[in-house]
Design an enzyme around this catalytic site. Sequence first.
Site, PDB file in Angstrom:
ATOM      1  N   CYS A 128     -47.384  25.968 -24.257  1.00  0.00           N
ATOM      2  CA  CYS A 128     -47.612  27.334 -23.790  1.00  0.00           C
ATOM      3  C   CYS A 128     -48.799  27.967 -24.512  1.00  0.00           C
ATOM      4  O   CYS A 128     -49.403  27.388 -25.410  1.00  0.00           O
ATOM      5  CB  CYS A 128     -46.333  28.141 -23.994  1.00  0.00           C
ATOM      6  SG  CYS A 128     -46.228  29.664 -23.015  1.00  0.00           S
ATOM      7  N   ASP A 129     -49.113  29.196 -24.125  1.00  0.00           N
ATOM      8  CA  ASP A 129     -50.365  29.855 -24.474  1.00  0.00           C
ATOM      9  C   ASP A 129     -50.722  29.810 -25.961  1.00  0.00           C
ATOM     10  O   ASP A 129     -51.821  29.408 -26.339  1.00  0.00           O
ATOM     11  CB  ASP A 129     -50.319  31.330 -24.064  1.00  0.00           C
ATOM     12  CG  ASP A 129     -50.179  31.533 -22.573  1.00  0.00           C
ATOM     13  OD1 ASP A 129     -49.930  30.532 -21.868  1.00  0.00           O
ATOM     14  OD2 ASP A 129     -50.308  32.672 -22.118  1.00  0.00           O
ATOM     15  N   LYS A 130     -49.817  30.284 -26.819  1.00  0.00           N
ATOM     16  CA  LYS A 130     -50.149  30.456 -28.234  1.00  0.00           C
ATOM     17  C   LYS A 130     -50.055  29.151 -29.006  1.00  0.00           C
ATOM     18  O   LYS A 130     -50.534  29.052 -30.139  1.00  0.00           O
ATOM     19  CB  LYS A 130     -49.243  31.513 -28.878  1.00  0.00           C
ATOM     20  CG  LYS A 130     -49.159  32.816 -28.095  1.00  0.00           C
ATOM     21  CD  LYS A 130     -50.507  33.364 -27.713  1.00  0.00           C
ATOM     22  CE  LYS A 130     -50.406  34.559 -26.776  1.00  0.00           C
ATOM     23  NZ  LYS A 130     -49.816  34.276 -25.455  1.00  0.00           N
ATOM     24  N   ASP A 187     -44.093  33.330 -22.877  1.00  0.00           N
ATOM     25  CA  ASP A 187     -44.693  34.590 -22.457  1.00  0.00           C
ATOM     26  C   ASP A 187     -44.118  35.057 -21.126  1.00  0.00           C
ATOM     27  O   ASP A 187     -43.890  36.245 -20.909  1.00  0.00           O
ATOM     28  CB  ASP A 187     -46.211  34.428 -22.324  1.00  0.00           C
ATOM     29  CG  ASP A 187     -46.895  34.287 -23.671  1.00  0.00           C
ATOM     30  OD1 ASP A 187     -46.191  34.199 -24.683  1.00  0.00           O
ATOM     31  OD2 ASP A 187     -48.136  34.263 -23.698  1.00  0.00           O
ATOM     32  N   SER A 192     -52.234  39.118 -19.840  1.00  0.00           N
ATOM     33  CA  SER A 192     -51.978  37.720 -19.514  1.00  0.00           C
ATOM     34  C   SER A 192     -53.198  37.144 -18.813  1.00  0.00           C
ATOM     35  O   SER A 192     -53.962  37.860 -18.161  1.00  0.00           O
ATOM     36  CB  SER A 192     -50.766  37.632 -18.583  1.00  0.00           C
ATOM     37  OG  SER A 192     -50.722  36.391 -17.930  1.00  0.00           O
ATOM     38  N   CYS A 231     -48.190  27.343 -16.897  1.00  0.00           N
ATOM     39  CA  CYS A 231     -48.521  28.125 -15.705  1.00  0.00           C
ATOM     40  C   CYS A 231     -49.815  27.625 -15.070  1.00  0.00           C
ATOM     41  O   CYS A 231     -50.811  27.390 -15.754  1.00  0.00           O
ATOM     42  CB  CYS A 231     -48.628  29.593 -16.067  1.00  0.00           C
ATOM     43  SG  CYS A 231     -47.094  30.270 -16.757  1.00  0.00           S
ATOM     44  N   GLU A 291     -48.765  41.536 -23.945  1.00  0.00           N
ATOM     45  CA  GLU A 291     -49.525  41.395 -22.700  1.00  0.00           C
ATOM     46  C   GLU A 291     -48.988  42.351 -21.649  1.00  0.00           C
ATOM     47  O   GLU A 291     -47.819  42.726 -21.660  1.00  0.00           O
ATOM     48  CB  GLU A 291     -49.421  39.961 -22.181  1.00  0.00           C
ATOM     49  CG  GLU A 291     -50.155  38.960 -23.050  1.00  0.00           C
ATOM     50  CD  GLU A 291     -50.054  37.537 -22.536  1.00  0.00           C
ATOM     51  OE1 GLU A 291     -50.800  36.689 -23.036  1.00  0.00           O
ATOM     52  OE2 GLU A 291     -49.225  37.281 -21.630  1.00  0.00           O
ATOM     53  N   CYS A 334     -42.987  25.308 -19.824  1.00  0.00           N
ATOM     54  CA  CYS A 334     -44.232  24.876 -20.463  1.00  0.00           C
ATOM     55  C   CYS A 334     -43.974  23.879 -21.581  1.00  0.00           C
ATOM     56  O   CYS A 334     -44.853  23.072 -21.918  1.00  0.00           O
ATOM     57  CB  CYS A 334     -44.972  26.076 -21.053  1.00  0.00           C
ATOM     58  SG  CYS A 334     -45.261  27.440 -19.923  1.00  0.00           S
TER      59      CYS A 334
END
Length: 567
Positions: free
Chosen positions: A121-123, A80, A470, A193, A444, A48
């Site tokens: 990435c996510d955060k 993650d 997630s 992702c 998660e 990511c």
Amino acid sequence: MNRYSRQVTQNRNQGGARAMLHAIGLTDTDLTKPQVGIASMGWEGNPCNMHLNGFASSIKASVQAQNLIGLVFHTIGVSDGMSMGSSGMRFSLPSRDIIAESIETVVSAQWYDGVIAVAGCDKNMPGSIMALARLNRPGLMVYGGTIKPGCWRGQPVDIVSAFEAAGQRVMGTITEQDFDDIARSACPGAGACGGMYTANTMASAIEALGMTLPYDSSYPAVSVHKQRELQAVGNAVYQLLERDIKPRDILTRQAFLNALRVVIVLGGSTNAALHLIAMAKAAEVPLTLDDFQAMSLKTPLLADLKPSGRYVMEDLFLVGGVPAVMKLLLEADMLCGACLTVTGQSIADNLADVAPLGEDQDVVRPLARPISATGHLRILYGNLAEDGAVAKITGKEGERFTGTARVFDAEEEAMEAILGGHVRAGDVLVLRYCGPKGGPGMPEMLRPTGAIMGAGLGKEVALITDGRFSGGSHGFVVGHITPEAQVGGTIALVQDSDRISIDAHANTLTVHVEASELTARRSRWHVPPLKAQHGTLLRYAHTVSSASEGCVTDAFAPRPEPNSLRC
């Protein structure tokens, strides 16, 4: 335009600062130019993020081409996907706040006039917007883009396929070789992702907020389109600086409601509830869980995207991307087109020349033929979630589930039961002491949900937790249960064989135990010691708010009542 940097570059009393800026190669003329901090979340250890330092270099070149000074700095990231199912996952959500704090720290300390956050990435993304909102200096976010889908035996696969393969391997529906081959094929290169998981959810939401350039969330990481976007960033930040357009001019309540609408239409992650609330708090905009429920009741689910659907973000890009979806909503009076964006134009202006979604595609359904007439995000209340819980119900799982509690105080215990074949149809798995304080870090639960789906139990087993999920999780799952077990929430009192009902029609989460019995159990309950005894996680456990308040760490709550949190 150098509203902030002039404090160090034009102040004759700041000779030391001038000397250090000359040391990095800036001339006297350069010291009169605006300075733009470029915060890269790039690092080599995660697909990511592995390309983001290169993106930051390209963005710097575009900034310099506008006669601005671009200065790259770095902040952290956490994968993650790699930390999932391990104690490392406890650091994932705290990384969001560390990212926000580090960007805020560098930009404030260095007096940068503007900031560009380069996130993957996510955060990374909510952390970036939280920092931009706190700083309130001209700036924007650039998303690293989505990964391309992998391919295994002619079928598309992604990171969730690899997690679900664990359950399939145990059930014997795939071989050990298949398991290894899926892992090798799932992630073919750079990018976040690929489904409508948390990264793409937040990128889409932030584009809808107006804090990225149009199409930012849709362009694949490895594409000429993303490269062209990087070249346009310098001009965009120049316009923001020139017009003094700041994040809080853009981050209005109506903008957040636009973002909610887009998240629900696209079938986005439950993590959006945590992150949008936290971002709104940073911008001092009111937003609560009840806003999610209200929007979900009047918004259809249209996008057939993974994890519950068939398609990935690249497929959405190929049929028009997030702007085409937003145009559909705008024309149906489901978005506020007047909201300002980082282009300096309104949402409506940005969408004026966007081509509509094609009629010959089925990635996004028409409004007249939705996947579900109402949204998939449901906010549940009840004696098991007095302050709320978040469910992701697409309708494919059904809307009601009543079953028998199987209680686990750790994720590993649950995984042993699932992979050992000890989970049966009708079970409600209760995973507790996984909340923001109890985790600490609210890990998660993709590994348990992936194993359940892989074992073919997605419609027969429910999972509830004070942890979170997630964006790749699907099935009958409820997370973010508040109050969490660590602070004495009712989830701490549940016992094996209790009957639990999840009702996504009435929006309730209930344990069928008499109030008097719950009172008796509470009198016997003791707060367990915190799982963290030092460092980042200990500080997080003591400062983090509840999931219903966005798990923020900079808004300190009143001291708990005696004996309510003896840790």
